[in-house]
Design an enzyme around this catalytic site. Structure first.
Site, short mmCIF file in Angstrom:
data_model
loop_
_atom_site.label_atom_id
_atom_site.label_comp_id
_atom_site.label_asym_id
_atom_site.label_seq_id
_atom_site.Cartn_x
_atom_site.Cartn_y
_atom_site.Cartn_z
N ASP A 189 0.87 -1.18 0.00
CA ASP A 189 0.00 0.00 0.00
C ASP A 189 0.90 1.22 0.00
O ASP A 189 1.57 1.51 0.99
CB ASP A 189 -0.91 -0.01 1.23
CG ASP A 189 -1.99 1.08 1.19
OD1 ASP A 189 -1.81 2.06 0.44
OD2 ASP A 189 -2.99 0.95 1.91
N ARG A 195 -0.05 4.40 -0.50
CA ARG A 195 -0.76 5.67 -0.31
C ARG A 195 -0.14 6.50 0.79
O ARG A 195 0.25 5.99 1.83
CB ARG A 195 -2.23 5.40 -0.01
CG ARG A 195 -2.99 4.87 -1.22
CD ARG A 195 -4.41 4.51 -0.88
NE ARG A 195 -4.46 3.37 0.04
CZ ARG A 195 -5.59 2.87 0.52
NH1 ARG A 195 -6.75 3.42 0.18
NH2 ARG A 195 -5.56 1.83 1.32
#
Length: 209
Positions: free
Chosen positions: A135, A137
């Site tokens: 991930d 982000r």
């Protein structure tokens, strides 16, 4: 310790009427920004009559073209977006629409990850198999947007503990964490299960211990 947050400013505010495929309508005050650290065109949707609620209900929602626009059943992004807009409009607050498709790896790479998932990997394993982070982000721009809007304390509409941790580290007080609904379908059951087991998302799934 809080990270130093570069200053962003509001660039434009414009009123936009919204209508969803199920007939739900509301009005948003859409904000654009100068000075966001990644240079992308992120948006803040101010929703509800009490946008200055203390704390406002805020959802940082990462862009998902396949789910948000085309109704893909492989994820729960579209239903979460639809739910978030209505709940924020009722409570007052902001939906932050963040241009970080595929957990930050981009649209084409996300579709490459789908192909790997069809071969048996889960959503996180597929990203890693592509040589990317599980991930990627980063919510720095979300914290910048909130600061530009004069918001330093939020009720966070999210099941993802990483969003809360990053915002807190960036100087945003998460006064409350509010879970979204569970948008389960036969096509996204494995995806949702991976979010619970691999990233500790707060989803009450009947088949995950």
């Amino acid at each position: 310790m809080d990270e130093t947050l570069p200053t962003a400013t509001v660039r434009t505010r414009v009123t936009v009427p919204l209508r969803f495929p199920d007939g739900y309508v509301t009005t948003a005050r859409v904000h654009t920004f100068h000075g966001l650290v990644d240079g992308r065109e992120h948006l803040a949707f101010g929703l509800g009559e009490h946008v200055d609620a203390d704390p406002p209900l805020v959802r940082p929602h990462s862009e998902c073209l396949t789910g948000d626009v085309f109704g893909s059943q492989r994820c729960d992004c579209g239903p979460q977006l639809r739910e978030a807009v209505e709940r924020i409009a009722e409570a007052g607050g902001y939906l932050l629409y963040l241009r970080q498709e595929g957990r930050g790896i981009g649209l084409y790479a996300k579709l490459d990850a789908y192909a790997l998932q069809d071969g048996g990997l889960d959503t996180y394993e597929a990203n890693l198999a592509l040589g990317r982070g599980a991930d990627e982000r980063d919510y720095t721009v979300a914290a910048q947007m909130l600061a530009a809007l004069g918001v330093d304390r939020v009720a966070l509409l999210s099941n993802n503990p990483d969003k809360a941790a990053q915002l807190e580290r960036l100087g945003v007080t998460v006064a409350d964490r509010v879970s979204t609904g569970v948008h389960l379908s036969p096509a996204n059951a494995g995806y949702l299960a991976a979010k619970v087991t691999r990233a500790d998302h707060a989803l009450d799934l009947p088949f995950v211990p």
